[in-house]
Design a protein around this motif. Structure first.
Motif, mmCIF file in Angstrom:
data_model
loop_
_atom_site.group_PDB
_atom_site.id
_atom_site.type_symbol
_atom_site.label_atom_id
_atom_site.label_comp_id
_atom_site.label_asym_id
_atom_site.label_seq_id
_atom_site.Cartn_x
_atom_site.Cartn_y
_atom_site.Cartn_z
ATOM 1 N N ARG A 1 0.824 -1.202 -0.032
ATOM 2 C CA ARG A 1 0.083 -0.071 0.022
ATOM 3 C C ARG A 1 0.912 1.265 -0.019
ATOM 4 N NH1 ARG A 1 -2.565 3.357 4.069
ATOM 5 N NH2 ARG A 1 -1.920 1.991 5.822
ATOM 6 N N ASP A 2 0.643 2.270 -0.897
ATOM 7 C CA ASP A 2 1.126 3.385 -0.943
ATOM 8 C C ASP A 2 0.940 3.938 0.585
ATOM 9 O OD1 ASP A 2 2.226 6.157 -1.370
ATOM 10 O OD2 ASP A 2 1.078 6.340 -2.994
ATOM 11 N N ARG A 3 2.129 4.376 1.433
ATOM 12 C CA ARG A 3 2.233 4.943 2.740
ATOM 13 C C ARG A 3 2.349 6.170 2.697
ATOM 14 N NH1 ARG A 3 0.224 1.068 6.229
ATOM 15 N NH2 ARG A 3 0.856 -1.113 5.222
ATOM 16 N N ARG A 4 2.489 7.055 1.563
ATOM 17 C CA ARG A 4 2.713 8.493 1.700
ATOM 18 C C ARG A 4 1.725 9.081 2.640
ATOM 19 N NH1 ARG A 4 2.795 10.197 -4.485
ATOM 20 N NH2 ARG A 4 1.398 8.640 -4.364
ATOM 21 N N PRO A 5 2.028 10.446 2.948
ATOM 22 C CA PRO A 5 1.110 11.234 4.001
ATOM 23 C C PRO A 5 -0.240 11.191 3.561
ATOM 24 C CG PRO A 5 3.150 12.217 3.612
ATOM 25 C CD PRO A 5 2.934 11.319 2.759
ATOM 26 N N MET A 6 -1.376 11.024 4.491
ATOM 27 C CA MET A 6 -2.752 11.079 4.136
ATOM 28 C C MET A 6 -3.319 12.555 3.650
ATOM 29 S SD MET A 6 -3.991 9.386 7.839
ATOM 30 C CE MET A 6 -5.237 10.430 7.577
ATOM 31 N N ASP A 7 -2.527 13.411 3.681
ATOM 32 C CA ASP A 7 -3.160 14.739 3.235
ATOM 33 C C ASP A 7 -2.845 15.110 1.583
ATOM 34 O OD1 ASP A 7 -0.480 15.126 3.118
ATOM 35 O OD2 ASP A 7 -0.323 16.965 4.321
ATOM 36 N N ARG A 8 -2.604 14.015 0.981
ATOM 37 C CA ARG A 8 -2.464 14.164 -0.604
ATOM 38 C C ARG A 8 -3.865 13.788 -1.093
ATOM 39 N NH1 ARG A 8 -0.674 8.829 0.316
ATOM 40 N NH2 ARG A 8 -1.356 7.469 -1.364
ATOM 41 N N ASP B 1 -4.813 11.996 -3.637
ATOM 42 C CA ASP B 1 -5.399 10.713 -4.029
ATOM 43 C C ASP B 1 -5.209 9.633 -3.070
ATOM 44 O OD1 ASP B 1 -2.237 10.397 -3.800
ATOM 45 O OD2 ASP B 1 -2.156 9.190 -5.432
ATOM 46 N N TYR B 2 -4.870 10.145 -1.654
ATOM 47 C CA TYR B 2 -4.965 9.288 -0.616
ATOM 48 C C TYR B 2 -6.293 8.176 -0.482
ATOM 49 C CZ TYR B 2 -4.856 6.943 4.391
ATOM 50 O OH TYR B 2 -4.641 6.400 5.203
ATOM 51 N N THR B 3 -7.450 8.700 -0.585
ATOM 52 C CA THR B 3 -8.746 7.802 -0.462
ATOM 53 C C THR B 3 -8.662 7.021 -1.409
ATOM 54 O OG1 THR B 3 -9.719 9.815 0.658
ATOM 55 C CG2 THR B 3 -11.178 8.053 -0.257
ATOM 56 N N ALA B 4 -8.414 7.205 -2.757
ATOM 57 C CA ALA B 4 -8.347 6.217 -3.865
ATOM 58 C C ALA B 4 -7.253 5.022 -3.707
ATOM 59 C CB ALA B 4 -8.298 6.999 -5.212
ATOM 60 N N ALA B 5 -6.089 5.712 -3.004
ATOM 61 C CA ALA B 5 -5.241 4.592 -3.055
ATOM 62 C C ALA B 5 -5.563 3.617 -1.825
ATOM 63 C CB ALA B 5 -3.759 5.357 -2.529
ATOM 64 N N VAL B 6 -6.099 3.983 -0.776
ATOM 65 C CA VAL B 6 -6.783 2.983 0.371
ATOM 66 C C VAL B 6 -7.957 2.113 -0.305
ATOM 67 C CG1 VAL B 6 -7.676 2.931 2.616
ATOM 68 C CG2 VAL B 6 -5.825 4.604 2.095
ATOM 69 N N HIS B 7 -8.683 2.770 -1.124
ATOM 70 C CA HIS B 7 -9.880 1.904 -1.408
ATOM 71 C C HIS B 7 -9.252 0.995 -2.449
ATOM 72 C CE1 HIS B 7 -13.776 1.209 -3.140
ATOM 73 N NE2 HIS B 7 -13.157 1.233 -4.476
ATOM 74 N N ASP B 8 -8.051 1.380 -3.239
ATOM 75 C CA ASP B 8 -7.616 0.365 -4.162
ATOM 76 C C ASP B 8 -6.878 -0.850 -3.489
ATOM 77 O OD1 ASP B 8 -6.320 -0.927 -6.924
ATOM 78 O OD2 ASP B 8 -4.298 -0.109 -5.443
#
Length: 95
Positions: A52-59, A61-68
């Motif tokens: 999983r992409d673990r870059r900071p939450m404030d970017r 595309d964060y929600t889309a990355a977690v959904h994926d």
């Protein structure tokens, strides 16, 4: 909840989601918990957690990355949690 009512004692399939070599001690702990608390017959399904992409939450595309990531975790469950007849065995979602 009495000891007999605990879900781990009633489960016929238990999932261990590996988090890679850096978390091997957690995988070992999960195996020991199953050995200590589960009652047979049961099977253990061991899968590796998708990266999983673990870059900071404030970017943006964060929600889309977690959904994926959640979708890919579900794909693991659907692919590995099947009985001999090809249907899901009802073991439920990964925590």
């Amino acid at each position: 909840m009495s000891t007999e009512q605990r879900p781990i004692r009633r489960a016929d399939a238990l999932f261990i989601v590996g988090k890679g070599p850096h978390k091997a001690s957690l995988t070992g702990l999960r195996h020991r918990m199953i050995e200590e608390h589960a009652q047979g017959p049961y099977r253990v399904v061991e899968v590796e957690d998708p990266s999983r992409d673990r870059r900071p939450m404030d970017r943006p595309d964060y929600t889309a990355a977690v959904h994926d990531w959640c979708e890919r975790r579900g794909d693991l469950r659907d692919g590995d949690a099947r009985g001999d007849d090809g249907r899901r065995d009802g073991a439920g979602c990964f925590p």
